[in-house]
Design a protein around this motif. Structure first.
Motif, PDB file in Angstrom:
ATOM      1  N   PRO A  80      53.470   1.315  -6.394  1.00  0.00           N
ATOM      2  CA  PRO A  80      52.533   1.437  -7.519  1.00  0.00           C
ATOM      3  C   PRO A  80      53.028   2.379  -8.610  1.00  0.00           C
ATOM      4  CG  PRO A  80      51.677   2.554  -5.567  1.00  0.00           C
ATOM      5  CD  PRO A  80      52.882   1.788  -5.123  1.00  0.00           C
ATOM      6  N   THR A  81      54.107   3.128  -8.346  1.00  0.00           N
ATOM      7  CA  THR A  81      54.662   3.976  -9.406  1.00  0.00           C
ATOM      8  C   THR A  81      55.233   3.144 -10.549  1.00  0.00           C
ATOM      9  OG1 THR A  81      56.800   4.098  -8.264  1.00  0.00           O
ATOM     10  CG2 THR A  81      55.195   5.838  -7.802  1.00  0.00           C
ATOM     11  N   SER A  82      55.420   1.840 -10.321  1.00  0.00           N
ATOM     12  CA  SER A  82      55.901   0.950 -11.388  1.00  0.00           C
ATOM     13  C   SER A  82      54.766   0.403 -12.240  1.00  0.00           C
ATOM     14  CB  SER A  82      56.690  -0.218 -10.784  1.00  0.00           C
ATOM     15  OG  SER A  82      57.860   0.226 -10.137  1.00  0.00           O
ATOM     16  N   VAL A  83      53.534   0.781 -11.913  1.00  0.00           N
ATOM     17  CA  VAL A  83      52.360   0.276 -12.626  1.00  0.00           C
ATOM     18  C   VAL A  83      51.728   1.409 -13.434  1.00  0.00           C
ATOM     19  CG1 VAL A  83      50.103  -0.823 -12.393  1.00  0.00           C
ATOM     20  CG2 VAL A  83      51.945  -1.406 -10.796  1.00  0.00           C
ATOM     21  N   PHE A  84      51.479   1.139 -14.704  1.00  0.00           N
ATOM     22  CA  PHE A  84      50.879   2.127 -15.602  1.00  0.00           C
ATOM     23  C   PHE A  84      49.623   1.522 -16.213  1.00  0.00           C
ATOM     24  CE2 PHE A  84      55.308   2.982 -15.170  1.00  0.00           C
ATOM     25  CZ  PHE A  84      55.410   4.362 -15.082  1.00  0.00           C
ATOM     26  N   LEU A  85      48.512   2.224 -16.083  1.00  0.00           N
ATOM     27  CA  LEU A  85      47.227   1.723 -16.560  1.00  0.00           C
ATOM     28  C   LEU A  85      46.958   2.176 -17.987  1.00  0.00           C
ATOM     29  CD1 LEU A  85      45.089   2.373 -13.356  1.00  0.00           C
ATOM     30  CD2 LEU A  85      46.230   0.248 -14.042  1.00  0.00           C
ATOM     31  N   ILE A 107      62.332   2.709 -18.798  1.00  0.00           N
ATOM     32  CA  ILE A 107      60.940   2.815 -19.235  1.00  0.00           C
ATOM     33  C   ILE A 107      60.102   3.509 -18.173  1.00  0.00           C
ATOM     34  CG2 ILE A 107      58.865   1.469 -19.762  1.00  0.00           C
ATOM     35  CD1 ILE A 107      60.660  -0.555 -21.155  1.00  0.00           C
ATOM     36  N   GLN A 108      60.333   3.190 -16.914  1.00  0.00           N
ATOM     37  CA  GLN A 108      59.568   3.844 -15.864  1.00  0.00           C
ATOM     38  C   GLN A 108      59.812   5.349 -15.858  1.00  0.00           C
ATOM     39  OE1 GLN A 108      59.380   1.939 -12.073  1.00  0.00           O
ATOM     40  NE2 GLN A 108      58.892   3.809 -10.948  1.00  0.00           N
ATOM     41  N   GLU A 132      56.899   8.051 -16.697  1.00  0.00           N
ATOM     42  CA  GLU A 132      56.604   9.069 -15.690  1.00  0.00           C
ATOM     43  C   GLU A 132      56.803  10.467 -16.257  1.00  0.00           C
ATOM     44  OE1 GLU A 132      59.129   7.990 -12.446  1.00  0.00           O
ATOM     45  OE2 GLU A 132      57.587   6.777 -11.469  1.00  0.00           O
ATOM     46  N   SER A 133      57.805  10.635 -17.096  1.00  0.00           N
ATOM     47  CA  SER A 133      58.050  11.964 -17.678  1.00  0.00           C
ATOM     48  C   SER A 133      56.928  12.377 -18.609  1.00  0.00           C
ATOM     49  CB  SER A 133      59.380  11.978 -18.439  1.00  0.00           C
ATOM     50  OG  SER A 133      59.298  11.185 -19.619  1.00  0.00           O
ATOM     51  N   GLY A 184      49.129   9.484 -15.015  1.00  0.00           N
ATOM     52  CA  GLY A 184      48.520  10.504 -14.163  1.00  0.00           C
ATOM     53  C   GLY A 184      47.034  10.623 -14.392  1.00  0.00           C
ATOM     54  N   VAL A 185      46.392  11.482 -13.605  1.00  0.00           N
ATOM     55  CA  VAL A 185      44.949  11.659 -13.688  1.00  0.00           C
ATOM     56  C   VAL A 185      44.568  12.122 -15.097  1.00  0.00           C
ATOM     57  CG1 VAL A 185      42.980  12.933 -12.794  1.00  0.00           C
ATOM     58  CG2 VAL A 185      44.779  12.183 -11.238  1.00  0.00           C
ATOM     59  N   GLY A 186      43.677  11.374 -15.732  1.00  0.00           N
ATOM     60  CA  GLY A 186      43.209  11.750 -17.056  1.00  0.00           C
ATOM     61  C   GLY A 186      44.195  11.486 -18.170  1.00  0.00           C
ATOM     62  N   GLN A 187      45.368  10.902 -17.860  1.00  0.00           N
ATOM     63  CA  GLN A 187      46.381  10.723 -18.883  1.00  0.00           C
ATOM     64  C   GLN A 187      46.543   9.263 -19.307  1.00  0.00           C
ATOM     65  OE1 GLN A 187      48.096  13.174 -20.450  1.00  0.00           O
ATOM     66  NE2 GLN A 187      46.841  14.632 -19.324  1.00  0.00           N
ATOM     67  N   SER A 188      46.110   8.325 -18.489  1.00  0.00           N
ATOM     68  CA  SER A 188      46.361   6.921 -18.800  1.00  0.00           C
ATOM     69  C   SER A 188      45.478   6.413 -19.924  1.00  0.00           C
ATOM     70  CB  SER A 188      46.132   6.054 -17.557  1.00  0.00           C
ATOM     71  OG  SER A 188      44.754   5.954 -17.274  1.00  0.00           O
ATOM     72  N   GLY A 189      44.362   7.073 -20.168  1.00  0.00           N
ATOM     73  CA  GLY A 189      43.404   6.579 -21.146  1.00  0.00           C
ATOM     74  C   GLY A 189      42.411   5.609 -20.554  1.00  0.00           C
ATOM     75  N   LEU A 190      42.677   5.112 -19.331  1.00  0.00           N
ATOM     76  CA  LEU A 190      41.711   4.243 -18.658  1.00  0.00           C
ATOM     77  C   LEU A 190      40.706   5.111 -17.929  1.00  0.00           C
ATOM     78  CD1 LEU A 190      40.688   1.470 -17.827  1.00  0.00           C
ATOM     79  CD2 LEU A 190      42.319   1.509 -15.922  1.00  0.00           C
TER      80      LEU A 190
END
Length: 631
Positions: free
Chosen positions: A282-287, A454-455, A459-460, A465-471
């Motif tokens: 799941p580290t390859s998935v960004f919400l 891109i990954q 990640e950098s 992360g929590v509160g960072q995805s905007g979702l």
């Protein structure tokens, strides 16, 4: 498959809500608001839910009225698609922000605002308004000089108002609810508000209705207006996966006592998407907060990669849009604030466009940062030669980003095949299905060098992360709850759609069907199609000249309005909705103005055939000429 069993049971228990109280009671038994299986009154939310992502535009004239801003139509709309129409909760939140934070200078100049989901998004919006609005007005010489502003691709979560402030600028940021809602304030002028709305629409970095609701609750502000006008119809689905029960505003205290576990919910959703997309981790998935936000995220990262490879003077490289896409993908790439080096548009996506693309790449081998394409395209359902595009992406070292929203993870393989570097998806559509949550995802390919870059880049930045995805966590929880039966629903819709597309292809009142199976690019689709899958749930049709498309649309007794991928069939005159003010542009790329787009839902195929035949029966202007008569 058996319609009455399994996944369809929940759907059938909540059908046709416009005139039946018994259906409402049936829906309450399942703790879910009802879904529409017939045409709804103008302006009704679809589904009947506080967080509905579609709105009923049941007649051709209502679609035209919406596009022309008719007060009678716009005033009747209780909601709209979230990127195009501000939800009542969002409007109230923005009014509250202006009341509490406006006129900081004390000079009496009225202010307006746009709310954003993260500090990073607020910083990007601030820079955008300084460029797109103040820069055009010549408010400040420094505003007009782009070198004084950070590139939108390089703005991080640490870039607050001070980091992007310019002398004499009246555009500023405020934190509304710590770590949850931010706002960009600007003078209350029409042009500034239009520029802010363009940012909201094109980037998809939106504050959802759930986020706005919770922000108002935390600010101690009571709701002034609801969408459904009924307390008990509100699908927050924000507790734990498997919840999703309705709750009234009076339950807000209980909600706050049982907060959504952001890290758990987002991880579980990413894990589920990773399984569908066939990536190991799941580290390859960004919400993201919407499907367009996923496109914007991919654009920013691809431009950052280009700057890392070729230096900042290349301005992040030129973007390419290959094939006629959903409108905002092209508009996003066309704006110099988002893509300073510009965009090259190959709108037909055919063999000649491929020849022209190769010529461009040969002439400018290091100029391109990213190529966006859809598989298949919306609304023409055409598949590009993704294998040739992969070959060119590898040869010229640009990012190949594919929007698979129409086909989806379960029908096509773009990751394990090594074809795409990043796959962008609107989770709002079939993944969620109910049409009551807005969300998006980027799946990066761990098997390609560009995907790996891109990954590492995302990640950098801690973009997922929590509160960072905007979702927002409650939105993620709603998608997680709704998508439990995604595979079952996808299978039903694949089969029903193929039945309907085959039937319409032989129908005497239909001139043309746009559908992957009927396309001249079907062999390209079949090469990436997963075993035992299908062609997706979307198709478009053109009616024969002897049929009045306006009468047909008005008479068709299904839900009619924007969006797609819902568990209920949804029809719209797509070209009018998406390109009303640029019909000549659409026609130049073979997109007819009278095109009707059909997103097939979970209803039985025979029921849909009956409804279409009823609409055909009252829409024929005269008998269809025979071949001899036509001669």
């Amino acid at each position: 498959f058996t319609w009455e069993k399994g996944v369809a049971r929940r759907f059938l228990s909540s059908a046709s809500f416009s005139s039946s109280s018994s259906s409402m009671e049936a829906a309450e038994d399942d703790h879910l608001p009802p879904l529409p299986t017939n045409s709804q009154p103008l302006g009704f939310p679809m589904p009947k839910d506080e967080h509905a992502c579609s709105v009923s535009l049941p007649t051709w004239s209502s679609v035209v009225g919406y596009e022309e801003g008719s007060p009678a139509v716009v005033g009747a709309m209780l909601c709209g698609y979230p990127r195009f129409v501000y939800h009542p909760y969002v409007l109230q939140l923005m009014s509250t922000v202006v009341a509490r934070h406006g006129d900081k200078e004390g000079d009496g100049i009225p202010e307006d605002c746009l709310v954003l989901p993260t500090q990073e998004a607020a910083a990007r919006c601030q820079v955008f308004l300084q460029q797109a609005w103040e820069g055009q007005r010549g408010v400040s010489a420094s505003v007009q000089m782009s070198q004084h502003l950070p590139d939108n691709a390089m703005i991080t979560a640490n870039d607050d108002d001070a980091a992007v402030a310019l002398p004499h600028s009246r555009v500023r940021q405020v934190e509304v609810v710590p770590k949850k809602v931010y706002a960009v304030l600007f003078p209350a002028e029409t042009e500034a508000a239009m520029a802010a709305k363009a940012y909201w629409q094109h980037t998809g970095e939106v504050v959802s209705s759930r986020r706005a609701y919770h922000a108002l609750q935390e600010m101690g502000v009571a709701l002034e207006k609801t969408v459904t006008e009924e307390e008990h119809v509100c699908h927050h689905a924000h507790l734990v996966p498997g919840g999703g029960k309705e709750e009234s505003p009076q339950q807000s205290k209980q909600q706050q006592q049982q907060p959504c576990d952001d890290s758990l919910v987002q991880y579980q959703l990413r894990e589920r998407i990773a399984q569908w997309a066939n990536v190991e981790s799941p580290t390859s998935v960004f919400l993201t907060p919407s499907g367009m936000a996923a496109i914007y995220l991919a654009l920013r990262s691809a431009r950052s990669r280009h700057m890392a490879l070729h230096g900042a003077r290349a301005r992040g490289g030129t973007s390419i849009v290959f094939g006629f896409p959903y409108l905002d993908t092209l508009k996003l790439c066309s704006r110099p604030e988002f893509c300073p080096a510009g965009v090259e548009f190959f709108g037909k996506g055919n063999a000649q466009d491929m020849v022209n693309l190769e010529a461009l790449l040969e002439a400018k081998p290091n100029a391109i940062s990213v190529l966006f394409t859809e598989l298949p395209s919306n609304p023409l359902l055409h598949c590009p030669d993704i294998f040739k595009l992969r070959e060119l992406a590898t040869k010229y070292n640009f990012v190949l980003a594919v929007d698979d929203t129409i086909s989806n993870f379960l029908n096509v393989d773009l990751i394990q095949s090594g074809l795409a570097d990043v796959v962008c998806t609107s989770l709002t559509k079939l993944v969620s299905g109910r049409g009551d949550a807005i969300a998006g995802s980027c799946v990066v390919n761990p098997n390609t060098p560009a995907g790996q870059w891109i990954q590492a880049d995302l990640e950098s930045r801690k973009s997922h992360g929590v509160g960072q995805s905007g979702l927002f966590c409650p939105d993620a929880a709603a998608v997680l709850n709704n998508s439990v039966d995604f595979a079952e629903r996808n299978d039903v819709i694949n089969k029903t759609s193929e039945i309907i597309a085959d039937w319409l292809s032989e129908h005497p009142d239909v001139e043309r069907v746009y559908y992957p199976k009927q396309s001249d690019s079907v062999s390209l689709y079949n090469k990436v199609q997963k075993p035992k899958s299908g062609y997706g749930g979307l198709m478009s049709i053109i009616l024969h000249p002897h049929v009045c498309q306006r009468t047909f649309y008005d008479a068709l007794d299904v839900a009619k309005g924007p969006s797609l991928g819902t568990n209920f069939t949804l029809v719209c005159p797509y070209t009018l909705l998406a390109h009303y003010h640029e019909l000549d542009f659409a026609m130049s790329y073979n997109v007819p103005p009278n095109l009707l787009r059909i997103a097939v839902g979970l209803e039985p195929a025979e029921d849909l055939k009956a409804k279409f035949d009823s609409a055909f029966a009252v829409s024929r202007l005269y008998p269809k000429p025979t071949t001899n008569q036509a001669r």
